[in-house]
Design a protein around this motif. Sequence first.
Motif, PDB file in Angstrom:
ATOM      1  N   ARG A   1       4.770  26.083 -51.628  1.00  0.00           N
ATOM      2  CA  ARG A   1       3.518  26.102 -50.874  1.00  0.00           C
ATOM      3  C   ARG A   1       2.292  25.959 -51.791  1.00  0.00           C
ATOM      4  NH1 ARG A   1       4.958  30.996 -46.553  1.00  0.00           N
ATOM      5  NH2 ARG A   1       7.190  30.501 -46.436  1.00  0.00           N
ATOM      6  N   TYR A   2       2.541  26.087 -53.093  1.00  0.00           N
ATOM      7  CA  TYR A   2       1.458  25.999 -54.061  1.00  0.00           C
ATOM      8  C   TYR A   2       1.812  24.936 -55.107  1.00  0.00           C
ATOM      9  CZ  TYR A   2       0.370  30.519 -52.003  1.00  0.00           C
ATOM     10  OH  TYR A   2       0.093  31.528 -51.109  1.00  0.00           O
ATOM     11  N   GLU A   3       0.825  24.240 -55.574  1.00  0.00           N
ATOM     12  CA  GLU A   3       1.072  23.175 -56.537  1.00  0.00           C
ATOM     13  C   GLU A   3       1.436  23.755 -57.895  1.00  0.00           C
ATOM     14  OE1 GLU A   3      -1.140  19.157 -58.302  1.00  0.00           O
ATOM     15  OE2 GLU A   3      -2.145  20.405 -56.815  1.00  0.00           O
ATOM     16  N   ASP A   4       2.580  23.325 -58.413  1.00  0.00           N
ATOM     17  CA  ASP A   4       3.051  23.732 -59.749  1.00  0.00           C
ATOM     18  C   ASP A   4       3.167  25.247 -59.902  1.00  0.00           C
ATOM     19  OD1 ASP A   4       3.125  21.053 -60.602  1.00  0.00           O
ATOM     20  OD2 ASP A   4       0.996  21.118 -61.128  1.00  0.00           O
ATOM     21  N   ALA A   5       3.469  25.964 -58.823  1.00  0.00           N
ATOM     22  CA  ALA A   5       3.579  27.426 -58.897  1.00  0.00           C
ATOM     23  C   ALA A   5       4.832  27.834 -59.668  1.00  0.00           C
ATOM     24  CB  ALA A   5       3.605  28.025 -57.497  1.00  0.00           C
ATOM     25  N   VAL A   6       4.734  28.949 -60.382  1.00  0.00           N
ATOM     26  CA  VAL A   6       5.859  29.453 -61.169  1.00  0.00           C
ATOM     27  C   VAL A   6       5.990  30.964 -60.965  1.00  0.00           C
ATOM     28  CG1 VAL A   6       5.712  27.658 -62.940  1.00  0.00           C
ATOM     29  CG2 VAL A   6       4.404  29.772 -63.210  1.00  0.00           C
ATOM     30  N   VAL A   7       7.147  31.490 -61.319  1.00  0.00           N
ATOM     31  CA  VAL A   7       7.400  32.927 -61.252  1.00  0.00           C
ATOM     32  C   VAL A   7       6.922  33.578 -62.544  1.00  0.00           C
ATOM     33  CG1 VAL A   7       9.162  34.713 -61.149  1.00  0.00           C
ATOM     34  CG2 VAL A   7       9.390  32.666 -59.736  1.00  0.00           C
ATOM     35  N   LYS A   8       6.028  34.558 -62.415  1.00  0.00           N
ATOM     36  CA  LYS A   8       5.610  35.335 -63.579  1.00  0.00           C
ATOM     37  C   LYS A   8       6.541  36.524 -63.777  1.00  0.00           C
ATOM     38  CE  LYS A   8       1.411  37.018 -65.804  1.00  0.00           C
ATOM     39  NZ  LYS A   8      -0.061  37.154 -65.658  1.00  0.00           N
ATOM     40  N   LYS A   9       6.880  37.179 -62.666  1.00  0.00           N
ATOM     41  CA  LYS A   9       7.839  38.281 -62.687  1.00  0.00           C
ATOM     42  C   LYS A   9       8.428  38.408 -61.299  1.00  0.00           C
ATOM     43  CE  LYS A   9       9.555  42.132 -64.706  1.00  0.00           C
ATOM     44  NZ  LYS A   9      10.089  42.283 -66.057  1.00  0.00           N
ATOM     45  N   LEU A  10       9.744  38.555 -61.236  1.00  0.00           N
ATOM     46  CA  LEU A  10      10.448  38.708 -59.968  1.00  0.00           C
ATOM     47  C   LEU A  10      11.274  39.979 -60.019  1.00  0.00           C
ATOM     48  CD1 LEU A  10      11.694  37.736 -57.221  1.00  0.00           C
ATOM     49  CD2 LEU A  10      13.368  36.460 -58.604  1.00  0.00           C
ATOM     50  N   VAL A  11      11.061  40.871 -59.055  1.00  0.00           N
ATOM     51  CA  VAL A  11      11.903  42.062 -58.919  1.00  0.00           C
ATOM     52  C   VAL A  11      12.654  41.962 -57.605  1.00  0.00           C
ATOM     53  CG1 VAL A  11      11.949  44.562 -58.656  1.00  0.00           C
ATOM     54  CG2 VAL A  11      10.439  43.529 -60.347  1.00  0.00           C
ATOM     55  N   ILE A  12      13.987  42.021 -57.695  1.00  0.00           N
ATOM     56  CA  ILE A  12      14.847  41.912 -56.524  1.00  0.00           C
ATOM     57  C   ILE A  12      15.358  43.297 -56.157  1.00  0.00           C
ATOM     58  CG2 ILE A  12      16.921  40.847 -55.568  1.00  0.00           C
ATOM     59  CD1 ILE A  12      16.622  38.676 -57.721  1.00  0.00           C
ATOM     60  N   SER A  13      15.101  43.710 -54.936  1.00  0.00           N
ATOM     61  CA  SER A  13      15.537  45.015 -54.451  1.00  0.00           C
ATOM     62  C   SER A  13      16.744  44.834 -53.534  1.00  0.00           C
ATOM     63  CB  SER A  13      14.393  45.693 -53.692  1.00  0.00           C
ATOM     64  OG  SER A  13      14.792  46.947 -53.188  1.00  0.00           O
ATOM     65  N   VAL A  14      17.838  45.519 -53.848  1.00  0.00           N
ATOM     66  CA  VAL A  14      19.055  45.482 -53.024  1.00  0.00           C
ATOM     67  C   VAL A  14      19.320  46.895 -52.504  1.00  0.00           C
ATOM     68  CG1 VAL A  14      20.016  43.530 -54.283  1.00  0.00           C
ATOM     69  CG2 VAL A  14      20.547  45.846 -55.042  1.00  0.00           C
ATOM     70  N   PRO A  15      20.086  47.035 -51.410  1.00  0.00           N
ATOM     71  CA  PRO A  15      20.285  48.369 -50.831  1.00  0.00           C
ATOM     72  C   PRO A  15      20.765  49.412 -51.831  1.00  0.00           C
ATOM     73  CG  PRO A  15      21.027  46.707 -49.295  1.00  0.00           C
ATOM     74  CD  PRO A  15      20.671  45.975 -50.560  1.00  0.00           C
ATOM     75  N   GLU A  16      21.729  49.068 -52.657  1.00  0.00           N
ATOM     76  CA  GLU A  16      22.222  49.964 -53.689  1.00  0.00           C
ATOM     77  C   GLU A  16      22.972  49.155 -54.732  1.00  0.00           C
ATOM     78  OE1 GLU A  16      24.739  52.772 -51.773  1.00  0.00           O
ATOM     79  OE2 GLU A  16      26.200  51.300 -51.134  1.00  0.00           O
ATOM     80  N   TYR A  17      23.327  49.804 -55.844  1.00  0.00           N
ATOM     81  CA  TYR A  17      23.978  49.088 -56.929  1.00  0.00           C
ATOM     82  C   TYR A  17      25.313  48.508 -56.482  1.00  0.00           C
ATOM     83  CZ  TYR A  17      26.334  48.083 -61.311  1.00  0.00           C
ATOM     84  OH  TYR A  17      27.028  47.448 -62.316  1.00  0.00           O
ATOM     85  N   ASN A  18      25.511  47.230 -56.787  1.00  0.00           N
ATOM     86  CA  ASN A  18      26.762  46.531 -56.521  1.00  0.00           C
ATOM     87  C   ASN A  18      27.037  45.651 -57.737  1.00  0.00           C
ATOM     88  OD1 ASN A  18      28.316  44.034 -55.682  1.00  0.00           O
ATOM     89  ND2 ASN A  18      28.511  45.204 -53.797  1.00  0.00           N
ATOM     90  N   SER A  19      28.109  45.954 -58.463  1.00  0.00           N
ATOM     91  CA  SER A  19      28.361  45.270 -59.726  1.00  0.00           C
ATOM     92  C   SER A  19      28.503  43.766 -59.550  1.00  0.00           C
ATOM     93  CB  SER A  19      29.617  45.841 -60.399  1.00  0.00           C
ATOM     94  OG  SER A  19      30.758  45.690 -59.557  1.00  0.00           O
ATOM     95  N   ARG A  20      29.110  43.347 -58.447  1.00  0.00           N
ATOM     96  CA  ARG A  20      29.298  41.917 -58.204  1.00  0.00           C
ATOM     97  C   ARG A  20      27.954  41.217 -58.009  1.00  0.00           C
ATOM     98  NH1 ARG A  20      31.857  37.290 -59.019  1.00  0.00           N
ATOM     99  NH2 ARG A  20      32.363  36.082 -57.163  1.00  0.00           N
ATOM    100  N   ILE A  21      27.114  41.780 -57.162  1.00  0.00           N
ATOM    101  CA  ILE A  21      25.814  41.171 -56.892  1.00  0.00           C
ATOM    102  C   ILE A  21      24.938  41.199 -58.140  1.00  0.00           C
ATOM    103  CG2 ILE A  21      23.666  41.493 -55.605  1.00  0.00           C
ATOM    104  CD1 ILE A  21      25.353  42.278 -53.201  1.00  0.00           C
TER     105      ILE A  21
END
Length: 430
Positions: A113-133
């Motif tokens: 949606r933005y021209e030449d946009a990039v990720v500066k920092k991404l934090v992914i929240s999952v329900p709980e720890y899962n070694s596979r994911i």
Amino acid sequence: MADSFYIGMDLCSDFTQLSYYNDITREPESVSQLNNKETYMMPNILFYSMDSKRWYVGGEASEARFTEQGVVIDGIFENLETASTVKVGNDEYDYETLFLMMVKLHIDSFLYRYEDAVVKKLVISVPEYNSRIFSILSKLYVELGVPEDCIEITSHLDSGLYYIFNQQHDLWINSVALYDYNSDGLNYYRIDISRNKKPEIVSVTHEDYSEQMSMSIYGNDTYSMDTDFAKIAEYENKKAYISSVFLTGIGFSDKWMKKSTAVLCQGRRVFVGQNIYTKGACYRAVGGEYKKFYERFYIETKENVLFDVGIIAGDEEKEEFVPITTGGKQWYNTKGRIEVILDNTDKVKLSYRSISGETEKQEVIRIHGIPKRPNKTTKLSIEAEFENPHSGAVIVRDLGFGKLFPTTNKIYRKEFELPKMGEEESEEES
């Protein structure tokens, strides 16, 4: 100049939500679907169009499946543990590949949606720890073409704390209640603050009400659901003085609460939102002032390490504790590394310290098998890693000392299990 974004992602089995940090409002903002501005929950579905030869994700995938010829792929989470594959045209995909593709496309759908946009920092929240994911998501930085440290993985609980403690202070001056009502049922978390201790401690009490209360039990019987939830809320309210209540999860998306609203709102403020975890993850991505509560409070949860791991440096008259890792963080995000130079010894004394700073356990690693070198010419790398909140290992590596004394590449590993509070000190050699 390209826009760079701090992004929080709430990644669940059925839906994904995204938020980004708005530099002007200084708050996270939820990302709506491109084809439905009223919806922030993006279904975890992929669609490959044979017509346009491209992949769609989320709401666009749901829409394109009815207008174009192609292959629909859902149940991606459920099939991660299987060896099943999906044939798309002449190609065959396993579910790990499809999972990574789905996550990347969710992020790309925002960045496009933005021209030449990039990720500066991404934090992914999952329900709980899962070694596979976690293992799969650890490869995402390659797919996105960003440095490895640009991506972090955390839990709903951690994201919830980041969200709550970045709200105005009067909302968490006393205990805080968080109700999470999703497809698996109802879970309750009470966040308490012990201000009469140093350091100040935030503790989390968890109650699993999923057997008593889940959407599958009630069907369309919202009256019984409301009555039962009111009883649970009344019971929990009696246990602590609660300043505010946060409700999240698709179970709270419909307007069925009447009795329970009256119970919850007695002397406290109540907030309902599906975006608590994605916005909390976004706060964590930004860091800085938004993580100050982690610097102020020692966080006690079921997933956090409650001990510092370090070494004892100096002589017996002036011993100093040098931390390798500090407690109060999730075990799967607790890692540390220091370098030391041995001084008239072939031993490293490990020490494990509780929140109060008291030594709970000590043990010794003897560095044997290294050629004799002059004093202060053996440099070691010492790392600590965890397998769960209570146990892990300290890894010692011989680094040598430059070109004069090359490394032997020897590695020493000392596994540990942290003792319960009050356990007597012990010493042992390896």
